[in-house]
Write a protein that holds these residues in place. Structure first.
Motif, PDB file in Angstrom:
ATOM      1  N   LEU A 120       0.821  -1.205   0.000  1.00  0.00           N
ATOM      2  CA  LEU A 120       0.000   0.000   0.000  1.00  0.00           C
ATOM      3  C   LEU A 120       0.859   1.261   0.000  1.00  0.00           C
ATOM      4  N   ALA A 155       2.054   1.554  -3.470  1.00  0.00           N
ATOM      5  CA  ALA A 155       0.928   1.965  -4.317  1.00  0.00           C
ATOM      6  C   ALA A 155       0.643   3.455  -4.159  1.00  0.00           C
ATOM      7  N   TRP A 157       0.208  -7.838  -6.364  1.00  0.00           N
ATOM      8  CA  TRP A 157      -0.975  -7.069  -6.011  1.00  0.00           C
ATOM      9  C   TRP A 157      -0.754  -5.563  -5.903  1.00  0.00           C
ATOM     10  N   THR A 158       0.478  -5.085  -5.930  1.00  0.00           N
ATOM     11  CA  THR A 158       0.700  -3.640  -5.878  1.00  0.00           C
ATOM     12  C   THR A 158       0.032  -2.891  -7.030  1.00  0.00           C
ATOM     13  N   TRP A 164      -3.783  -2.094  -6.171  1.00  0.00           N
ATOM     14  CA  TRP A 164      -4.016  -1.014  -5.219  1.00  0.00           C
ATOM     15  C   TRP A 164      -3.536   0.322  -5.771  1.00  0.00           C
ATOM     16  N   TYR A 211      -7.391   5.270   2.030  1.00  0.00           N
ATOM     17  CA  TYR A 211      -6.248   4.454   2.435  1.00  0.00           C
ATOM     18  C   TYR A 211      -6.637   3.495   3.560  1.00  0.00           C
ATOM     19  N   LEU A 263      -8.702   0.652   2.082  1.00  0.00           N
ATOM     20  CA  LEU A 263      -7.824  -0.273   1.363  1.00  0.00           C
ATOM     21  C   LEU A 263      -7.008  -1.122   2.330  1.00  0.00           C
ATOM     22  N   THR A 264      -6.580  -0.541   3.439  1.00  0.00           N
ATOM     23  CA  THR A 264      -5.868  -1.313   4.448  1.00  0.00           C
ATOM     24  C   THR A 264      -6.744  -2.420   5.003  1.00  0.00           C
ATOM     25  N   ALA A 282      -7.187  -5.040   2.194  1.00  0.00           N
ATOM     26  CA  ALA A 282      -5.953  -5.786   1.963  1.00  0.00           C
ATOM     27  C   ALA A 282      -5.680  -6.772   3.092  1.00  0.00           C
TER      28      ALA A 282
END
Length: 305
Positions: free
Chosen positions: A95, A98, A179-180, A183, A225, A228-229, A232
Motif C-alpha cells: 500500500l 501503491a 498485487w501492488t 491497489w 487508504y 484499502l488497508t 488488503a
C-alpha cells in the motif's frame, strides 16, 4: 365496543399493510413479479455458497478440544508468526508503494500511460501461472535467478526455498509484486478525484512538493487508504496462492500461513478437516478487532474524499 378498542383492533392490519408496501418498494403487478424473479436466484446462491459454508465451517470448528490441539502444535505457533510477518510487510509495503506510485502515474504525458499499462500486467496475469513461474525461477540449482547471478556476477545464489526466512521473504515479495498494481490503480483513481482547485489554492499558500502531499493529498486520501488497508488485510488473511505455489509451505512446514496450514497440512496431508477449520477460525480474534478499529476511524474521520 368502544371507538378506542375498534381503533386498536384496526391497527395490526394497517401495520401489516404498511410493511407489505415497504417490502414491495412501490412496485406494482408484473414489476413486483419480475423483481422477485431476479432476486430469488441471488438469494439462493448467497445462501448456498456463503451462508451454508460459513455455518458449516463454524459447526465443524465448534469443538473446544480442537483448539487445544491446535494451540499445542509448534508448527501452528510458527504459522501465527509467519501470518503476522506476512500481514505487516505484505499489507504495508504494497500500500505504501501503491501510494507513491499513484503519484508518479499522475504525471502528464503519453509515456506515463504506457508505463501504467505495463505496470498493471502482473496483476492482470492469472495468479496460478505467475506464482508457479516464480517458484521455478527461485530453484536453487537451475532457477533463473541463480543462473542470472552466476552469469552476471559470478556468484552462487542461495537456496531460496530451502531456508525459512528466504522462502517466506520470497513469498512476501511475490505477493507484493502481484498485487501492488491493483491497489495503485485504486489510489490513482482517488488522486484523480481530488479537484484541481484545491491544489491551486495550496500552491498559492506555498504548499508544493512534499508539503502538498503531506498537508493536501494524503489527508484527502486518508479515508480511502484506511478502507484499502482493511480490504488488503482481509484478502491477505485468506490468501492461499502466494505461499502454496511459491514455497509449498516448506521447508518442513515452516512458511505456512493460517490459510495454507489448515488446508494443506491439516485437511489434505493429515486428513483432519475439523482441525484445519479450527486453525483457520483462530484468525478471527485477529481480524474482528482490526475491523472494529478501522470502522471507528472511518466514522470519526473529518476529511472525506
Amino acid at each position: 365496543m368502544t371507538s378506542a378498542s375498534a381503533i386498536e383492533l384496526g391497527r395490526p392490519p394497517v401495520q401489516r399493510q404498511s410493511l407489505w408496501r415497504y417490502w414491495r418498494g412501490g412496485l406494482q403487478g408484473s414489476e413486483f413479479t419480475w423483481a422477485i424473479a431476479f432476486v430469488v436466484p441471488y438469494i439462493a446462491v448467497f445462501l448456498a455458497f456463503v451462508i451454508y459454508p460459513a455455518a458449516y465451517g463454524l459447526w465443524m470448528g465448534s469443538n473446544p478440544s480442537l483448539y487445544s490441539e491446535v494451540f499445542s502444535d509448534p508448527i501452528y505457533l510458527n504459522t501465527v508468526v509467519n501470518t503476522l510477518i506476512f500481514l505487516a510487510f505484505g499489507v504495508n509495503v504494497k500500500l505504501f508503494l501503491a501510494l507513491l506510485l499513484s503519484g508518479f502515474f499522475m504525471r502528464p504525458g503519453w509515456w506515463t500511460k504506457v508505463l501504467l499499462l505495463i505496470f498493471v500486467l502482473p496483476w492482470a496475469v492469472p495468479a496460478l501461472p505467475t506464482f508457479i513461474s516464480i517458484h521455478w525461477m527461485l530453484n536453487g540449482e537451475w532457477g533463473l535467478v541463480n543462473n542470472a547471478l552466476w552469469i552476471l556476477f559470478g556468484v552462487d545464489g542461495p537456496s531460496w526455498l530451502n531456508s525459512r526466512w528466504l522462502a517466506l521473504g520470497s513469498a512476501i515479495f511475490s505477493h507484493v509484486w502481484k498485487w501492488t498494481p491493483f491497489w495503485t490503480v485504486i489510489l490513482l483513481a482517488g488522486r484523480m478525484s481530488i479537484p484541481q482547485e484545491i491544489y491551486d489554492a495550496a500552491k498559492v499558500d506555498g504548499a508544493t512538493g512534499l508539503r502538498r502531499f503531506l498537508y493536501v493529498t494524503f489527508p484527502l486520501l486518508a479515508n480511502l487508504y484506511l478502507v484499502l488497508t482493511l480490504l488488503a488485510t482481509i484478502f491477505l488473511l485468506g490468501d492461499f496462492n502466494s505461499v502454496y505455489f511459491v514455497t509449498g509451505g516448506g521447508p518442513a512446514n515452516s512458511t505456512h500461513l493460517l490459510a495454507t496450514l489448515g488446508v494443506v497440512r491439516d485437511m489434505l496431508e493429515l486428513g483432519k478437516p475439523q482441525l484445519g477449520v479450527a486453525a483457520v477460525m483462530s484468525a478471527l480474534p485477529l481480524l474482528i478487532p482490526l475491523v472494529i478499529i478501522l470502522m471507528r476511524k472511518l466514522r470519526t474521520a473529518e476529511v472525506q474524499l
